[in-house]
Design a protein around this motif. Structure first.
Motif, PDB file in Angstrom:
ATOM      1  N   THR A  54       0.830  -1.207   0.000  1.00 50.53           N
ATOM      2  CA  THR A  54       0.000   0.000   0.000  1.00 50.53           C
ATOM      3  C   THR A  54       0.859   1.250   0.000  1.00 50.53           C
ATOM      4  OG1 THR A  54      -1.737  -1.168   1.217  1.00 50.53           O
ATOM      5  CG2 THR A  54      -1.810   1.249   1.203  1.00 50.53           C
ATOM      6  N   LEU A  55       1.942   1.239   0.797  1.00 52.26           N
ATOM      7  CA  LEU A  55       2.864   2.380   0.838  1.00 52.26           C
ATOM      8  C   LEU A  55       3.511   2.596  -0.519  1.00 52.26           C
ATOM      9  CD1 LEU A  55       4.372   4.583   2.360  1.00 52.26           C
ATOM     10  CD2 LEU A  55       6.041   2.856   3.073  1.00 52.26           C
ATOM     11  N   LEU A  56       3.912   1.492  -1.157  1.00 52.50           N
ATOM     12  CA  LEU A  56       4.543   1.600  -2.472  1.00 52.50           C
ATOM     13  C   LEU A  56       3.582   2.210  -3.483  1.00 52.50           C
ATOM     14  CD1 LEU A  56       6.874   1.072  -4.383  1.00 52.50           C
ATOM     15  CD2 LEU A  56       6.017  -1.263  -4.704  1.00 52.50           C
ATOM     16  N   LYS A  57       2.318   1.763  -3.456  1.00 54.74           N
ATOM     17  CA  LYS A  57       1.321   2.321  -4.365  1.00 54.74           C
ATOM     18  C   LYS A  57       1.108   3.806  -4.117  1.00 54.74           C
ATOM     19  CE  LYS A  57      -1.404  -1.871  -5.253  1.00 54.74           C
ATOM     20  NZ  LYS A  57      -2.732  -2.505  -5.105  1.00 54.74           N
ATOM     21  N   THR A  58       1.129   4.205  -2.859  1.00 54.55           N
ATOM     22  CA  THR A  58       0.946   5.621  -2.513  1.00 54.55           C
ATOM     23  C   THR A  58       2.108   6.457  -3.043  1.00 54.55           C
ATOM     24  OG1 THR A  58      -0.268   5.035  -0.509  1.00 54.55           O
ATOM     25  CG2 THR A  58       0.643   7.259  -0.633  1.00 54.55           C
ATOM     26  N   VAL A  59       3.318   5.932  -2.850  1.00 57.41           N
ATOM     27  CA  VAL A  59       4.510   6.653  -3.331  1.00 57.41           C
ATOM     28  C   VAL A  59       4.476   6.774  -4.848  1.00 57.41           C
ATOM     29  CG1 VAL A  59       7.015   6.552  -3.556  1.00 57.41           C
ATOM     30  CG2 VAL A  59       5.948   6.011  -1.367  1.00 57.41           C
ATOM     31  N   LEU A  60       4.122   5.673  -5.524  1.00 58.17           N
ATOM     32  CA  LEU A  60       4.053   5.702  -6.983  1.00 58.17           C
ATOM     33  C   LEU A  60       2.982   6.668  -7.468  1.00 58.17           C
ATOM     34  CD1 LEU A  60       4.458   1.914  -7.859  1.00 58.17           C
ATOM     35  CD2 LEU A  60       6.123   3.742  -8.237  1.00 58.17           C
ATOM     36  N   ARG A  61       1.833   6.667  -6.769  1.00 60.28           N
ATOM     37  CA  ARG A  61       0.745   7.567  -7.160  1.00 60.28           C
ATOM     38  C   ARG A  61       1.194   9.024  -7.027  1.00 60.28           C
ATOM     39  NH1 ARG A  61      -2.688   6.135  -3.629  1.00 60.28           N
ATOM     40  NH2 ARG A  61      -3.555   4.394  -4.827  1.00 60.28           N
ATOM     41  N   TRP A  62       1.828   9.347  -5.896  1.00 61.80           N
ATOM     42  CA  TRP A  62       2.306  10.719  -5.700  1.00 61.80           C
ATOM     43  C   TRP A  62       3.404  11.064  -6.712  1.00 61.80           C
ATOM     44  CZ3 TRP A  62       0.225  14.690  -3.392  1.00 61.80           C
ATOM     45  CH2 TRP A  62      -0.717  14.466  -2.391  1.00 61.80           C
ATOM     46  N   GLY A  63       4.219  10.072  -7.049  1.00 60.56           N
ATOM     47  CA  GLY A  63       5.253  10.310  -8.046  1.00 60.56           C
ATOM     48  C   GLY A  63       4.670  10.646  -9.399  1.00 60.56           C
ATOM     49  N   VAL A  64       3.606   9.922  -9.773  1.00 60.14           N
ATOM     50  CA  VAL A  64       2.937  10.193 -11.049  1.00 60.14           C
ATOM     51  C   VAL A  64       2.302  11.575 -11.035  1.00 60.14           C
ATOM     52  CG1 VAL A  64       1.018   9.510 -12.537  1.00 60.14           C
ATOM     53  CG2 VAL A  64       2.545   7.769 -11.598  1.00 60.14           C
ATOM     54  N   TRP A  65       1.643  11.913  -9.933  1.00 61.19           N
ATOM     55  CA  TRP A  65       1.035  13.241  -9.815  1.00 61.19           C
ATOM     56  C   TRP A  65       2.086  14.351  -9.898  1.00 61.19           C
ATOM     57  CZ3 TRP A  65      -3.673  14.734 -10.603  1.00 61.19           C
ATOM     58  CH2 TRP A  65      -4.746  13.864 -10.400  1.00 61.19           C
ATOM     59  N   LEU A  96       5.086  14.165 -11.326  1.00 62.54           N
ATOM     60  CA  LEU A  96       5.603  14.226 -12.694  1.00 62.54           C
ATOM     61  C   LEU A  96       4.614  14.928 -13.611  1.00 62.54           C
ATOM     62  CD1 LEU A  96       7.712  13.472 -14.802  1.00 62.54           C
ATOM     63  CD2 LEU A  96       6.588  11.241 -15.033  1.00 62.54           C
ATOM     64  N   THR A  97       3.337  14.616 -13.460  1.00 61.57           N
ATOM     65  CA  THR A  97       2.304  15.257 -14.281  1.00 61.57           C
ATOM     66  C   THR A  97       2.254  16.759 -14.033  1.00 61.57           C
ATOM     67  OG1 THR A  97       0.977  13.226 -14.226  1.00 61.57           O
ATOM     68  CG2 THR A  97      -0.150  15.272 -14.838  1.00 61.57           C
ATOM     69  N   ALA A  98       2.359  17.144 -12.756  1.00 60.95           N
ATOM     70  CA  ALA A  98       2.341  18.570 -12.412  1.00 60.95           C
ATOM     71  C   ALA A  98       3.546  19.286 -13.015  1.00 60.95           C
ATOM     72  CB  ALA A  98       2.319  18.744 -10.897  1.00 60.95           C
ATOM     73  N   CYS A  99       4.715  18.646 -12.969  1.00 60.80           N
ATOM     74  CA  CYS A  99       5.924  19.255 -13.534  1.00 60.80           C
ATOM     75  C   CYS A  99       5.801  19.417 -15.038  1.00 60.80           C
ATOM     76  CB  CYS A  99       7.151  18.409 -13.191  1.00 60.80           C
ATOM     77  SG  CYS A  99       7.630  18.464 -11.457  1.00 60.80           S
ATOM     78  N   LEU A 100       5.270  18.404 -15.697  1.00 61.05           N
ATOM     79  CA  LEU A 100       5.088  18.480 -17.146  1.00 61.05           C
ATOM     80  C   LEU A 100       4.101  19.578 -17.514  1.00 61.05           C
ATOM     81  CD1 LEU A 100       4.962  14.687 -18.081  1.00 61.05           C
ATOM     82  CD2 LEU A 100       6.783  16.302 -18.622  1.00 61.05           C
TER      83      LEU A 100
END
Length: 228
Positions: free
Chosen positions: A2-13, A15-19
């Motif tokens: 669950t922690l890994l999924k949360t980290v990945l989700r925040w990472g995607v968000w 990256l999307t915000a930066c783009l």
């Protein structure tokens, strides 16, 4: 998990915000002149001093100047989409054969680097530079790319933009540049803190001669008339 999924989700968000921020900034600078650049900020921080820069629209720049930088830096500028794949392939081949990592940067890539990135030849920076260049070429007309490039490029220690460079080196405005003066300014772009357009070394004079020859082979200022 669950922690890994949360980290990945925040990472995607993130990256999307930066783009999204990058795209919005590039789009904004199509219409608004950048108030500063990454390279200007770095100079000011390192030297604790201001810079010479005076923004001028492209129509107030001698057509010999864009011709000179196209001849010197990027002869496919008017036809490529931000990247020169032939030049990149040549640079990669040279690197694989044991040579250093060469630039192979288009004018669009150099604009991206000057605006948003840092100096150096790492693959990370080159990758970011390429991505920004594709975005810039997709959102800006060639005229705007050339205008921004000539206004943010470094032409000497603390001298940014073609108007400040023309005044500092020749005592004239950018609109008055002659073919030779334009070639001299273009000749110092690879290392403007070492080469001097006002007092060219033998090496710079050799580059000036080569650039002048290329300017003639490209057809003179007729080549850049679409930019005006």
């Amino acid at each position: 998990m669950t922690l890994l999924k949360t980290v990945l989700r925040w990472g995607v968000w993130l990256l999307t915000a930066c783009l999204l921020l990058a795209v919005l900034t590039i789009f904004l600078f199509r219409y608004v002149n950048p108030p500063t650049t990454a390279f200007i900020l770095a100079w000011q921080i390192d030297n604790q001093t201001g810079v010479e820069q005076h923004w001028v629209p492209l129509e107030n720049i001698s057509p010999w100047m864009p011709l000179a930088v196209i001849a010197s830096e990027d002869q496919r500028f008017l036809t490529h989409w931000g990247l020169d794949l032939d030049a990149i392939a040549t640079a990669v081949t040279a690197f694989q054969e044991g040579e250093g990592l060469r630039g192979a940067s288009t004018i669009t890539q150099q604009t991206a680097k000057n605006l948003f990135l840092w100096s150096g030849r790492s693959f990370v920076r080159k990758g970011l530079e390429a991505a920004f260049a594709v975005g810039i070429d997709g959102l800006w007309p060639k005229r705007r790319i050339m205008e921004v490039y000539l206004n943010v490029a470094e032409f000497g220690p603390g001298i940014y933009g073609i108007e400040a460079a023309s005044q500092a080196h020749f005592g004239i405005g950018a609109s008055q540049l002659s073919p030779e003066q334009a070639a001299r300014l273009a000749a110092v772009l690879p290392n403007p803190r070492v080469y001097n357009a006002a007092a060219p070394s033998d090496y710079v004079w050799q580059r000036v001669s080569w650039i002048r020859g290329q300017m003639g082979q490209l057809g003179g200022t007729k080549l850049v008339q679409p930019l005006y």
